[in-house]
Motif scaffolding. Sequence first.
Motif, mmCIF file in Angstrom:
data_model
loop_
_atom_site.group_PDB
_atom_site.id
_atom_site.type_symbol
_atom_site.label_atom_id
_atom_site.label_comp_id
_atom_site.label_asym_id
_atom_site.label_seq_id
_atom_site.Cartn_x
_atom_site.Cartn_y
_atom_site.Cartn_z
ATOM 1 N N ASP A 1 12.011 29.223 44.463
ATOM 2 C CA ASP A 1 12.954 30.594 44.569
ATOM 3 C C ASP A 1 11.616 31.502 44.163
ATOM 4 O O ASP A 1 11.964 32.934 45.253
ATOM 5 C CB ASP A 1 13.795 30.556 43.520
ATOM 6 C CG ASP A 1 15.131 29.763 43.744
ATOM 7 O OD1 ASP A 1 15.144 29.077 45.047
ATOM 8 O OD2 ASP A 1 15.903 29.304 42.941
ATOM 9 N N ILE A 2 10.884 31.759 43.273
ATOM 10 C CA ILE A 2 10.033 32.851 43.060
ATOM 11 C C ILE A 2 9.134 32.767 44.265
ATOM 12 O O ILE A 2 8.896 34.037 44.656
ATOM 13 C CB ILE A 2 9.218 32.519 41.663
ATOM 14 C CG1 ILE A 2 10.070 32.436 40.410
ATOM 15 C CG2 ILE A 2 8.090 33.685 41.616
ATOM 16 C CD1 ILE A 2 9.501 31.992 39.229
ATOM 17 N N ALA B 1 9.072 36.055 46.411
ATOM 18 C CA ALA B 1 7.726 37.044 46.596
ATOM 19 C C ALA B 1 7.161 36.885 47.924
ATOM 20 O O ALA B 1 6.739 38.250 48.582
ATOM 21 C CB ALA B 1 6.743 36.316 45.964
ATOM 22 N N LEU B 2 7.036 35.898 48.715
ATOM 23 C CA LEU B 2 7.030 35.946 50.196
ATOM 24 C C LEU B 2 7.842 37.008 51.058
ATOM 25 O O LEU B 2 7.319 37.639 51.878
ATOM 26 C CB LEU B 2 7.147 34.608 50.932
ATOM 27 C CG LEU B 2 6.468 34.558 52.244
ATOM 28 C CD1 LEU B 2 5.159 35.123 52.570
ATOM 29 C CD2 LEU B 2 6.484 33.165 52.955
ATOM 30 N N MET C 1 15.421 36.780 55.990
ATOM 31 C CA MET C 1 15.719 35.201 56.152
ATOM 32 C C MET C 1 15.346 34.599 54.629
ATOM 33 O O MET C 1 16.043 33.506 54.380
ATOM 34 C CB MET C 1 15.019 34.598 57.126
ATOM 35 C CG MET C 1 15.493 34.846 58.631
ATOM 36 S SD MET C 1 14.371 33.905 59.840
ATOM 37 C CE MET C 1 14.924 32.531 59.921
ATOM 38 N N LEU C 2 14.138 35.032 54.334
ATOM 39 C CA LEU C 2 13.495 34.332 53.038
ATOM 40 C C LEU C 2 14.331 34.642 51.871
ATOM 41 O O LEU C 2 14.508 34.018 50.977
ATOM 42 C CB LEU C 2 12.186 34.572 52.747
ATOM 43 C CG LEU C 2 11.323 33.705 53.796
ATOM 44 C CD1 LEU C 2 10.010 34.537 53.919
ATOM 45 C CD2 LEU C 2 10.977 32.307 53.659
ATOM 46 N N VAL C 3 15.426 35.811 51.813
ATOM 47 C CA VAL C 3 16.032 36.452 50.645
ATOM 48 C C VAL C 3 17.109 35.227 50.470
ATOM 49 O O VAL C 3 17.628 34.975 49.400
ATOM 50 C CB VAL C 3 16.309 37.830 50.820
ATOM 51 C CG1 VAL C 3 17.565 38.090 49.726
ATOM 52 C CG2 VAL C 3 15.074 38.496 50.706
ATOM 53 N N VAL C 4 17.778 34.711 51.629
ATOM 54 C CA VAL C 4 18.928 33.989 51.717
ATOM 55 C C VAL C 4 18.710 32.461 51.370
ATOM 56 O O VAL C 4 17.726 32.017 52.061
ATOM 57 C CB VAL C 4 19.869 34.344 53.016
ATOM 58 C CG1 VAL C 4 20.876 33.172 53.125
ATOM 59 C CG2 VAL C 4 20.019 35.590 53.237
#
Length: 126
Positions: free
Chosen positions: A3-4, A8-9, A55-58
């Motif tokens: 998740d981190i 971060a990405l 997209m990466l947040v979800v």
Amino acid sequence: MHDIAAIALALFLIAVGASHFLFPGYFRTLVPGWFPWAAPAVAASGVAEILVGAMLVVPGGRAAGGWAAAALITAYLASHVDALRHARRDRPRLLDRPAGVVARLVVNAAYIAWAVTVALTAPGGS
């Protein structure tokens, strides 16, 4: 840890994507001279980075977002390889000198590895 790395990405891509609109002149210098649409390319890549970051947040979008980030950053390698062809030691900007361009390539390879790692470690990513 996944998740981190994913968040971060995501934050990195969203910030860099927004920077395309805040500092378009800088990003236009990264577009190869042979590419005819520098300004639209800068805007489109900025939008793409923001969307991929989102997209990466979800959590459910992290595998696809990781792969999309890896593909997007891989596409940027054309610019860096072109810059390597034109790099000279007497260039005023460090990033336009051979060592600077090689550093850009190495850093982008690390970004690609980061994105692939996020994709592979996301649920359903392998």
